[in-house]
Design a protein around this motif. Structure first.
Motif: not given
Ligand code: FAD
Length: 391
Positions: A45, A49, A137, A163, A284
């Protein structure tokens, strides 16, 4: 209840997939089911950006398909499937397919929330231009934005946080015109002291980015080919397309509806356990011992600890000092923010090569830091001096 019921992970972002990978290193037998509302593509992810200037397409960011991941993890992956209800007493989930056509029930042995965070809701913006406003996102948001950007030149960025500034850096280097609007007085104002924020601002301005601080967008009006944005101070900006980067809010709704304790995120202790002993959370969506951190480093540490716990060795996570590299390549920046509410003050030293700022408490302890330009070479030294987030 049947112990052959799978370990179920909701979410196929970095948190869900990292956990499954770590768990498989320790346990090759327990069935794993990953349920995801999206298509289950594995991608980084943070690259969203930082890809335009390098000409990377959304398709090139997809490093593995859900099928690849299912094979690698020896897991069942249900894509385009939403978990809509959780009955904790029966350990039962309700699943609904994207089309709404299939509604099913699935029993779990243990459940992990890796549901991520969504873009924070937009402030009220009037006008008929919202169809040309985007938020990014996930990979499909990015695809939507990149498609709409075709043949467009002027981008209005709403939000000059981490971001927003990364997108400004990326878009300007891809040859677009970039205007950035933020209510705050300088870039990354929630993370950087003024001297470091201004230093970054200056370098982005030298590359052509135009900043407008102290007033939000109150109206977006559709024009023949683009948009006109009206700011609360009465000024206006013309653009072809707008992108909002206004922060995130943890996806806690499903957990809350099931009676699991939530606050800013799904509340867990250091073993990532929620208020239900069979339910865990990371990434997150989680608020781990009071820490809501929307970064990759805490989720990889959490995945390692939780994999141990789920395979029989209860293991608390301990967040140390967690510096984040801001991907503003025009002015490399590293920030290690002090925890919210931490007492102390910034001590700043600056020269033309960069800014070094240390956040120091009343006892002289280093609690956070911010570095720009050539000062980023101090990252390791300051990281080793900085007190950990968790004792
Ligand atoms: P997500 O990637 O949001 O995954 C959530 C998942 O849950 C998805 O698959 C979704 O479909 C699923 N889901 C949610 N609810 C349900 C439901 N009820 N039923 C079924 N599925 C569901 N962090 C850094 O450390 N360094 C960086 O340089 C950095 N740059 C970033 C740049 C951008 C543009 C963005 C948006 C974020 C950035 N981040 C960065 C933050 C980092 O990417 C996130 O902290 C991380 O990717 C979060 O991962 P996650 O798996 O917790 O959540």
């Amino acid at each position: 209840l049947d112990d052959t019921d799978p370990l179920v992970i909701i979410g196929s972002g970095l948190a869900g997939y990292h956990l499954a990978k770590e768990f498989r290193k320790l346990d090759q037998r327990t069935p794993i089911t990953i349920i995801t509302g999206d298509d289950g593509t594995f991608y980084s992810k943070p690259l969203l950006s930082a890809s335009l200037a390098h000409g990377k397409t959304p398709q090139q960011l997809a490093t593995a398909s859900a099928e690849d991941m299912a094979r690698e993890l020896n897991a069942e992956i249900l894509v385009h499937t939403h978990v809509t209800n959780l009955e904790r007493d029966a350990r039962l989930l309700t699943l609904v397919s994207d089309s709404g056509g299939i509604r099913a029930e699935l029993r779990y042995s243990r459940l992990v929330f890796a549901t991520g965070a969504s873009c924070a809701s937009l402030p009220p913006i009037e006008g008929d231009g919202l169809a040309r406003l985007f938020q990014i996102n996930n990979l499909s948001d990015y695809h939507r934005f990149r498609t709409a950007l075709t043949n467009r030149k002027r981008v209005l960025l709403i939000g000059a946080g981490l971001i927003g500034c990364e997108f400004a850096n990326d878009l300007i280097q891809a040859g677009l015109e970039v205007e950035v609007v933020d209510l705050q007085p300088w870039p990354l104002a929630n993370l950087l002291p003024e001297a470091a924020g201004r230093d970054l601002q200056q370098r982005l301005e030298q590359a052509g980015v135009r900043f407008h601080f102290g007033a939000g967008v109150s109206r977006l009006t559709r024009t023949a080919t683009g948009l006109q944005a009206e700011l609360a101070d009465g000024s206006s900006i013309d653009a072809d397309i707008a992108l909002a980067a206004l922060g995130l809010a943890a996806n806690t709704g499903l957990a809350a509806a099931a009676g699991i304790t939530v606050n800013r995120g799904i509340v867990t202790d250091r073993t990532l356990q929620t208020s239900d002993a069979n339910v865990f959370a990371l990434g997150d969506c989680a608020e781990v011992d009071g820490h809501s951190l929307y970064y990759v480093a805490p989720l990889t540490q959490s995945a390692r600890a939780l994999a141990q716990t789920l395979s029989g060795t209860p293991t608390p996570v301990r967040y140390g000092c967690l510096p984040v590299a801001v991907k503003t390549t025009l002015r490399p920046t590293v920030v290690c923010p002090p925890k919210p509410g931490q007492q102390g003050a910034w001590q700043v030293s600056a020269n033309s090569d960069g800014v070094s700022a240390e956040f120091v408490d009343a006892d002289g302890n280093l609690r956070g830091f911010a570095l720009t330009g050539s000062a980023i070479t101090q990252r390791e030294t300051l990281s080793s001096r900085c007190l950990p987030l968790m004792d």
